[in-house]
Design an enzyme around this catalytic site. Structure first.
Site, PDB file in Angstrom:
ATOM      1  N   MET A 181       0.838  -1.204   0.000  1.00 32.50           N
ATOM      2  CA  MET A 181       0.000   0.000   0.000  1.00 32.50           C
ATOM      3  C   MET A 181       0.874   1.256   0.000  1.00 32.50           C
ATOM      4  O   MET A 181       0.396   2.347   0.302  1.00 32.50           O
ATOM      5  CB  MET A 181      -0.939   0.000   1.205  1.00 32.50           C
ATOM      6  CG  MET A 181      -1.915  -1.188   1.181  1.00 32.50           C
ATOM      7  SD  MET A 181      -3.452  -0.881   2.046  1.00 32.50           S
ATOM      8  CE  MET A 181      -2.848  -0.565   3.688  1.00 32.50           C
ATOM      9  N   HIS A 236       8.981   1.607   3.666  1.00 34.40           N
ATOM     10  CA  HIS A 236      10.023   1.612   4.699  1.00 34.40           C
ATOM     11  C   HIS A 236      10.883   0.380   4.457  1.00 34.40           C
ATOM     12  O   HIS A 236      10.643  -0.377   3.494  1.00 34.40           O
ATOM     13  CB  HIS A 236       9.406   1.640   6.105  1.00 34.40           C
ATOM     14  CG  HIS A 236       8.333   0.607   6.323  1.00 34.40           C
ATOM     15  ND1 HIS A 236       8.596  -0.751   6.303  1.00 34.40           N
ATOM     16  CD2 HIS A 236       6.999   0.707   6.533  1.00 34.40           C
ATOM     17  CE1 HIS A 236       7.486  -1.421   6.513  1.00 34.40           C
ATOM     18  NE2 HIS A 236       6.478  -0.561   6.641  1.00 34.40           N
ATOM     19  N   GLY A 255      10.920  -2.463   5.733  1.00 30.50           N
ATOM     20  CA  GLY A 255      10.163  -3.721   5.653  1.00 30.50           C
ATOM     21  C   GLY A 255       9.768  -4.012   4.212  1.00 30.50           C
ATOM     22  O   GLY A 255       9.985  -5.117   3.696  1.00 30.50           O
ATOM     23  N   HIS A 256       9.173  -3.006   3.557  1.00 27.79           N
ATOM     24  CA  HIS A 256       8.808  -3.173   2.145  1.00 27.79           C
ATOM     25  C   HIS A 256      10.053  -3.457   1.292  1.00 27.79           C
ATOM     26  O   HIS A 256      10.051  -4.330   0.426  1.00 27.79           O
ATOM     27  CB  HIS A 256       8.148  -1.894   1.613  1.00 27.79           C
ATOM     28  CG  HIS A 256       6.867  -1.517   2.279  1.00 27.79           C
ATOM     29  ND1 HIS A 256       6.732  -0.380   3.057  1.00 27.79           N
ATOM     30  CD2 HIS A 256       5.649  -2.116   2.296  1.00 27.79           C
ATOM     31  CE1 HIS A 256       5.492  -0.289   3.499  1.00 27.79           C
ATOM     32  NE2 HIS A 256       4.813  -1.331   3.069  1.00 27.79           N
ATOM     33  N   GLN A 259     -10.273  -2.801   2.213  1.00 24.44           N
ATOM     34  CA  GLN A 259      -9.811  -3.411   3.463  1.00 24.44           C
ATOM     35  C   GLN A 259      -9.840  -2.445   4.647  1.00 24.44           C
ATOM     36  O   GLN A 259      -9.390  -2.788   5.733  1.00 24.44           O
ATOM     37  CB  GLN A 259      -8.413  -4.011   3.290  1.00 24.44           C
ATOM     38  CG  GLN A 259      -7.288  -3.019   3.153  1.00 24.44           C
ATOM     39  CD  GLN A 259      -5.986  -3.704   2.764  1.00 24.44           C
ATOM     40  OE1 GLN A 259      -5.842  -4.203   1.657  1.00 24.44           O
ATOM     41  NE2 GLN A 259      -5.027  -3.754   3.682  1.00 24.44           N
ATOM     42  N   SER A 301       6.310   0.059  10.386  1.00 22.66           N
ATOM     43  CA  SER A 301       4.955   0.117   9.849  1.00 22.66           C
ATOM     44  C   SER A 301       4.703   1.530   9.339  1.00 22.66           C
ATOM     45  O   SER A 301       5.168   2.499   9.949  1.00 22.66           O
ATOM     46  CB  SER A 301       3.948  -0.210  10.959  1.00 22.66           C
ATOM     47  OG  SER A 301       2.655   0.203  10.575  1.00 22.66           O
ATOM     48  N   ARG A 357       2.130   3.050   9.617  1.00 24.99           N
ATOM     49  CA  ARG A 357       1.297   3.746  10.608  1.00 24.99           C
ATOM     50  C   ARG A 357       2.107   4.278  11.796  1.00 24.99           C
ATOM     51  O   ARG A 357       1.591   5.070  12.589  1.00 24.99           O
ATOM     52  CB  ARG A 357       0.178   2.821  11.105  1.00 24.99           C
ATOM     53  CG  ARG A 357      -0.866   2.545  10.035  1.00 24.99           C
ATOM     54  CD  ARG A 357      -2.092   1.827  10.594  1.00 24.99           C
ATOM     55  NE  ARG A 357      -3.202   1.830   9.659  1.00 24.99           N
ATOM     56  CZ  ARG A 357      -3.551   0.807   8.876  1.00 24.99           C
ATOM     57  NH1 ARG A 357      -2.873  -0.325   8.921  1.00 24.99           N
ATOM     58  NH2 ARG A 357      -4.587   0.908   8.061  1.00 24.99           N
TER      59      ARG A 357
HETATM   60  P1  AMP Z   1       1.517  -2.792   3.485  1.00 26.35           P
HETATM   61  O1  AMP Z   1       2.020  -1.750   2.550  1.00 26.35           O
HETATM   62  O2  AMP Z   1       1.469  -2.365   4.919  1.00 26.35           O
HETATM   63  O3  AMP Z   1       0.244  -3.448   2.999  1.00 26.35           O
HETATM   64  O4  AMP Z   1       2.618  -3.952   3.489  1.00 26.35           O
HETATM   65  C1  AMP Z   1       3.036  -4.543   2.289  1.00 26.35           C
HETATM   66  C2  AMP Z   1       3.819  -5.788   2.618  1.00 26.35           C
HETATM   67  O5  AMP Z   1       4.956  -5.432   3.424  1.00 26.35           O
HETATM   68  C3  AMP Z   1       3.015  -6.812   3.427  1.00 26.35           C
HETATM   69  O6  AMP Z   1       3.334  -8.126   2.976  1.00 26.35           O
HETATM   70  C4  AMP Z   1       3.506  -6.575   4.832  1.00 26.35           C
HETATM   71  O7  AMP Z   1       3.376  -7.715   5.668  1.00 26.35           O
HETATM   72  C5  AMP Z   1       4.967  -6.247   4.578  1.00 26.35           C
HETATM   73  N1  AMP Z   1       5.529  -5.509   5.722  1.00 26.35           N
HETATM   74  C6  AMP Z   1       4.989  -4.459   6.376  1.00 26.35           C
HETATM   75  N2  AMP Z   1       5.775  -4.086   7.409  1.00 26.35           N
HETATM   76  C7  AMP Z   1       6.829  -4.936   7.412  1.00 26.35           C
HETATM   77  C8  AMP Z   1       7.991  -5.068   8.232  1.00 26.35           C
HETATM   78  N3  AMP Z   1       8.227  -4.262   9.260  1.00 26.35           N
HETATM   79  N4  AMP Z   1       8.863  -6.058   7.943  1.00 26.35           N
HETATM   80  C9  AMP Z   1       8.640  -6.904   6.886  1.00 26.35           C
HETATM   81  N5  AMP Z   1       7.559  -6.816   6.074  1.00 26.35           N
HETATM   82  C10 AMP Z   1       6.673  -5.849   6.333  1.00 26.35           C
END
Ligand code: AMP
Length: 266
Positions: free
Chosen positions: A15, A19, A21-22, A46, A169, A171
Site C-alpha cells: 500500500m 520503509h 520492511g517493504h 480493506q 509500519s 502507521r
Molecule cells: P503494506 O504496505 O502495509 O500493505 O505492506 C506490504 C507488505 O509489506 C506486506 O506483505 C507486509 O506484511 C509487509 N511488511 C509491512 N511491514 C513490514 C515489516 N516491518 N517487515 C517486513 N515486512 C513488512
C-alpha cells in the site's frame, strides 16, 4: 496470458509509504527473479468506515524512487477506478479471517483477499512476497491460494524492526514522540513472554494475563495478546507450531506484532 516475467516474475503487493520492511521484500525478490513487480495501491476495500483510508500516508514520488533504488522493474500503481469499476465478487476465507484482526476489523480480510486475488490475476506472478509482520494476513492469503488453486507460490519474510525493536509500519508515523517512545514495549513484552513460557497450560494462561496487564498499565489499550496455533490461529497452550500475537492501541494508533515460536514452511 503469460506472466510478464516470462515465467520468472516476483511480485510484492503493497500500500506504499515504503520503509525498510517493504524494501526487504523487494530486495529478496530482486535476488531471485528476472523481473520484479511491486504494486502500490491503498485498497479501500480493506479499511473499515471509521479507519484511516483518507489519511493513510501516501508519497508516490518517493516510493517510485525507492523502488527504483532497489532494482524493481515495474511499479504497478493503479487508480481506485481501475481496480474497482465495480466489485460484485468478494473472497471470504472462512475461519482464519474471522478471528483476531477480523474480529476487531470486520470485513478487513475479505478486502485483503479480494484485492490480492485481483492483483494476482492482473500481474500473474510466479512468486509473491509478504511479511510475517502481518501474520494473520499471511495465513489468510496462503489458504486462499491453496483453496483457489491460484498457482502462485508465496514467500514470507521476517519482520524488519527499528533499532529499538518496534516493528516498522507505515502507521508508526502517526505516533507522537511521547507514544513513539513507549511503542517498543510491545515487542519487549512479547520477547519476555516467549522467554518465560513453559509447556504448562496454567502457567501460560497466567503469563499471558500478566503480559496484558503490563501493557495496559503502560498505556496500551490491548485488543488481544494470545498464544495461537499457526495452522488455524485458535488459542493453544503448547509451544510447537505456535505464535504469540498482539494488537494494541497507543493513543489513536493501532499497532500489531507477533513472534513465531516455530517457523513452518521456511
Ligand atoms: P503494506 O504496505 O502495509 O500493505 O505492506 C506490504 C507488505 O509489506 C506486506 O506483505 C507486509 O506484511 C509487509 N511488511 C509491512 N511491514 C513490514 C515489516 N516491518 N517487515 C517486513 N515486512 C513488512
Amino acid at each position: 496470458m503469460r506472466s510478464l516475467g516470462g515465467g520468472d516474475l516476483g511480485f510484492v503487493p503493497t500500500m506504499g509509504a515504503f520503509h525498510e520492511g517493504h524494501l526487504s521484500l523487494m530486495r529478496e525478490a530482486r535476488q531471485h527473479h528476472k523481473t520484479v513487480c511491486v504494486s502500490l495501491f491503498v485498497n479501500p476495500l480493506q479499511f473499515g468506515p471509521n479507519e484511516d483510508l483518507e489519511k493513510y500516508p501516501r508519497n508516490e514520488a518517493r516510493d517510485f524512487e525507492l523502488a527504483n533504488s532497489v532494482g524493481v522493474d515495474i511499479v504497478f500503481a493503479p487508480s481506485r477506478e481501475e481496480i474497482y469499476p465495480r466489485q460484485s465478487t468478494m473472497i471470504h476465507v472462512a475461519g482464519l479471517s474471522d478471528l483476531w484482526e477480523g474480529q476487531v476489523r470486520p470485513g478487513h480480510f475479505d478486502g485483503v483477499a479480494t484485492v490480492v486475488a485481483k492483483l494476482f490475476n492482473i500481474v500473474r506472478p510466479d512468486i509473491a512476497y509478504f511479511g510475517w509482520k502481518d501474520l494473520q494476513q499471511c495465513l489468510v492469503i496462503n489458504r486462499m491460494t491453496e483453496d483457489l488453486n491460484q498457482g502462485v507460490k508465496l514467500k514470507f519474510l521476517d519482520t524488519v524492526r527499528e533499532p529499538d525493536g518496534l516493528a516498522m509500519s507505515s502507521r508508526n508515523a502517526y505516533l507522537t514522540p511521547e507514544l513513539r517512545a513507549k511503542a517498543p514495549l510491545l515487542q519487549r513484552a512479547l520477547g519476555n513472554l516467549v522467554g518465560s513460557f513453559s509447556n504448562n497450560a496454567g502457567d501460560i494462561d497466567a503469563q499471558l494475563e500478566n503480559g496484558r496487564e503490563l501493557l495496559s498499565s503502560s498505556g496500551f489499550l490491548v485488543d488481544y495478546l494470545e498464544l495461537v496455533s499457526l495452522s488455524d490461529l485458535r488459542p493453544v497452550r503448547k509451544l510447537d507450531d505456535a505464535a504469540l500475537i498482539v494488537a494494541a492501541k497507543l493513543g489513536s494508533t493501532r499497532l500489531i506484532d507477533n513472534v513465531r515460536l516455530a517457523k513452518p514452511g521456511e
